[in-house]
Design a protein around this motif. Sequence first.
Motif, PDB file in Angstrom:
ATOM      1  N   ALA A   1       0.829  -1.206   0.000  1.00 50.22           N
ATOM      2  CA  ALA A   1       0.000   0.000   0.000  1.00 50.22           C
ATOM      3  C   ALA A   1       0.865   1.258   0.000  1.00 50.22           C
ATOM      4  CB  ALA A   1      -0.930  -0.011   1.207  1.00 50.22           C
ATOM      5  N   CYS A   2       1.939   1.256   0.762  1.00 53.22           N
ATOM      6  CA  CYS A   2       2.833   2.419   0.783  1.00 53.22           C
ATOM      7  C   CYS A   2       3.549   2.584  -0.558  1.00 53.22           C
ATOM      8  CB  CYS A   2       3.835   2.286   1.910  1.00 53.22           C
ATOM      9  SG  CYS A   2       3.074   2.430   3.534  1.00 53.22           S
ATOM     10  N   ALA A   3       3.931   1.494  -1.182  1.00 44.14           N
ATOM     11  CA  ALA A   3       4.551   1.575  -2.503  1.00 44.14           C
ATOM     12  C   ALA A   3       3.556   2.116  -3.527  1.00 44.14           C
ATOM     13  CB  ALA A   3       5.053   0.199  -2.929  1.00 44.14           C
ATOM     14  N   GLU A   4       2.311   1.714  -3.413  1.00 41.78           N
ATOM     15  CA  GLU A   4       1.297   2.209  -4.326  1.00 41.78           C
ATOM     16  C   GLU A   4       1.038   3.697  -4.121  1.00 41.78           C
ATOM     17  OE1 GLU A   4      -3.122   1.014  -5.888  1.00 41.78           O
ATOM     18  OE2 GLU A   4      -1.931  -0.425  -4.782  1.00 41.78           O
ATOM     19  N   CYS A   5       1.095   4.156  -2.889  1.00 41.13           N
ATOM     20  CA  CYS A   5       0.973   5.599  -2.616  1.00 41.13           C
ATOM     21  C   CYS A   5       2.129   6.367  -3.248  1.00 41.13           C
ATOM     22  CB  CYS A   5       0.938   5.860  -1.123  1.00 41.13           C
ATOM     23  SG  CYS A   5      -0.619   5.462  -0.357  1.00 41.13           S
ATOM     24  N   ALA A   6       3.327   5.825  -3.154  1.00 42.71           N
ATOM     25  CA  ALA A   6       4.488   6.494  -3.752  1.00 42.71           C
ATOM     26  C   ALA A   6       4.360   6.562  -5.266  1.00 42.71           C
ATOM     27  CB  ALA A   6       5.769   5.751  -3.359  1.00 42.71           C
ATOM     28  N   VAL A   7       3.883   5.507  -5.879  1.00 44.73           N
ATOM     29  CA  VAL A   7       3.684   5.502  -7.332  1.00 44.73           C
ATOM     30  C   VAL A   7       2.575   6.473  -7.721  1.00 44.73           C
ATOM     31  CG1 VAL A   7       2.920   4.071  -9.274  1.00 44.73           C
ATOM     32  CG2 VAL A   7       4.599   3.192  -7.658  1.00 44.73           C
TER      33      VAL A   7
END
Length: 77
Positions: free
Chosen positions: A45-51
């Motif tokens: 989820a955090c990686a998706e927020c960064a993307v």
Amino acid sequence: MLNGTWNNYAMPTYLLTNTDKATVILTVRKAFYTAYGSVQNVPLACAECAVALAPVILLYLLLQQYIIEGQLDSVSK
């Protein structure tokens, strides 16, 4: 107009039946919560927020000079 489309949450929630056409904010929410409301996979989820934030940050970095000039021009008037 871009911000309204980028962050649109309510209308796609009710109208879209196919998750392949979901907006950015819907996919981020889906990554954080399951159907039962619990956090699913925090690193994903955090990686998706960064993307999801990457295009906004890139746009700001490219237009930073004009944004600052506009702010300074409006103060001096």
